[in-house]
Design an enzyme around this catalytic site. Sequence first.
Site: not given
Length: 254
Positions: A90-92
């Site tokens: 998804q994201d960091p």
Amino acid sequence: MALLQWMLENISDDNSIKMSLEEQHETFQINVKWLKFLNLSDSDIVQLQNVYKLVQRDRERLIIYPDPQNVHSWSYLCSPEEIKVIIVGQDPYPDGRGHGLAFSTVRGCSPPNSLKTIFAELERTIENFKAPAHGSLKSWCAQGVLLLNTVFTVIRGVPMSHEAIGWQVLSNRIINQLSEKMQNLVFMLWGSQARKLVSLIDSKKHLILECAHPSPRTKGSKTPFIGCGHFLKANKYLQIHNKCPIDWNITNDL
């Protein structure tokens, strides 16, 4: 709506902009091999420039992860022609443990809960797998595993805070081009965000594996991560198509 209004008022939308590969590399810090492979359109480039302006604006007043030099580290650890497996995140990590690779952490950091779940599934299915004390997955990248987030930056402490700024123009292009230009890849789509990409992948050419996100918060899902068998299925598919399977054991030399 406030973000969209700011973009309309402050960011140029000049679709006549032309950029060479070298200029794209200097601007976006993406490996030139990947830029050639992606063949970004003028519209893609303009949208990415807008994203970078928004990220830079946030960096001037907030802490943004990962550091600029690591945002696209995924593009330097394996070339497009080497890719065999794509794992979509998804994201960091919003606590700074990440380094531009989905689910992976910098060496010296303990594995987050999602990665512990991944290790548990590996221990369940891969013979002699032993979960490491760290969370670096670079050894997978060296074998052709692309660890790709759909969103490449995040505000410290605020998960998915950059979901709406436009990073998907890049992540969608990566998935689409891999599907179009390559053969017999394995796409692992974990969670609702990753599964939205299924329409970009040609299921006649590639293996698509879907299940819940490895986060402990998805426990009880109809398609749980534990028990998905994705790592075994990926290797069987690769072997059927005369490709070397992935050694999922985490080495200590990277």
